[in-house]
Design an enzyme around this catalytic site. Structure first.
Site, PDB file in Angstrom:
ATOM      1  N   CYS A  35       0.821  -1.215   0.000  1.00 20.98           N
ATOM      2  CA  CYS A  35       0.000   0.000   0.000  1.00 20.98           C
ATOM      3  C   CYS A  35       0.854   1.265   0.000  1.00 20.98           C
ATOM      4  CB  CYS A  35      -0.947   0.008   1.195  1.00 20.98           C
ATOM      5  SG  CYS A  35      -0.090   0.039   2.772  1.00 20.98           S
ATOM      6  N   CYS A 104      -2.686  -2.971   8.625  1.00 21.33           N
ATOM      7  CA  CYS A 104      -2.362  -1.633   9.122  1.00 21.33           C
ATOM      8  C   CYS A 104      -1.913  -1.715  10.585  1.00 21.33           C
ATOM      9  CB  CYS A 104      -3.571  -0.721   8.987  1.00 21.33           C
ATOM     10  SG  CYS A 104      -4.426  -0.873   7.404  1.00 21.33           S
TER      11      CYS A 104
HETATM   12 FE1  FES Z   1      -1.614   0.283   4.229  1.00 20.36          FE
HETATM   13 FE2  FES Z   1      -3.470   0.776   5.962  1.00 20.36          FE
HETATM   14  S1  FES Z   1      -3.730   0.498   3.836  1.00 20.36           S
HETATM   15  S2  FES Z   1      -1.356   0.561   6.317  1.00 20.36           S
END
Ligand code: FES
Length: 123
Positions: A35, A104
């Site tokens: 991400c 996360c």
């Molecule tokens: Fe990557 Fe939350 S989407 S840490």
């Protein structure tokens, strides 16, 4: 049911312990390659106790809420207790995260471990 708990929303909107600790003696930075989110954790440790902690998170709302909650969970604790903090405990303290957002909270656990590793390597 709402996607995010009230606690997640609260820590996302009013994150605790945000910022930089100039006199930190343990600093860790981790990122999630998928991400692209990044988390930096600063620890001020004295006599084996986490006296102060701050974080900077460049990432999603769950990452911000997780790092905020993680700092609250380790503040005033011993280094050994902080080392034992798991992402599951962070997520539970937030009254849960959606499955696809669990990574996360992993970032928060890793950031603290990385800062503790840095502290140990300096001492
Ligand atoms: Fe990557 Fe939350 S989407 S840490």
């Amino acid at each position: 049911m709402a996607l995010y708990s009230e606690k997640v929303m609260d820590h996302f909107r009013n994150p605790r312990n945000v910022g930089v600790l100039e006199d930190a003696n343990g600093v860790g930075e981790v990122g999630n390659a998928k991400c692209g989110d990044i988390m930096k954790m600063y620890l001020k440790i004295e006599n084996n106790i986490i006296e102060d902690v701050k974080f900077e998170t460049f990432g999603c709302g769950s990452a911000i809420a997780s790092s905020s909650m993680a700092t609250e969970l380790i503040k005033g604790k011993s280094v050994d207790d902080a080392m034992k903090l798991t992402n599951k405990a962070v997520a539970e303290a937030l009254d849960g995260l959606p499955d696809y957002k669990m990574h996360c909270s992993v970032l928060a656990e890793e950031a603290i471990k990385s800062a503790l590793d840095d502290y140990h390597s300096r001492n």
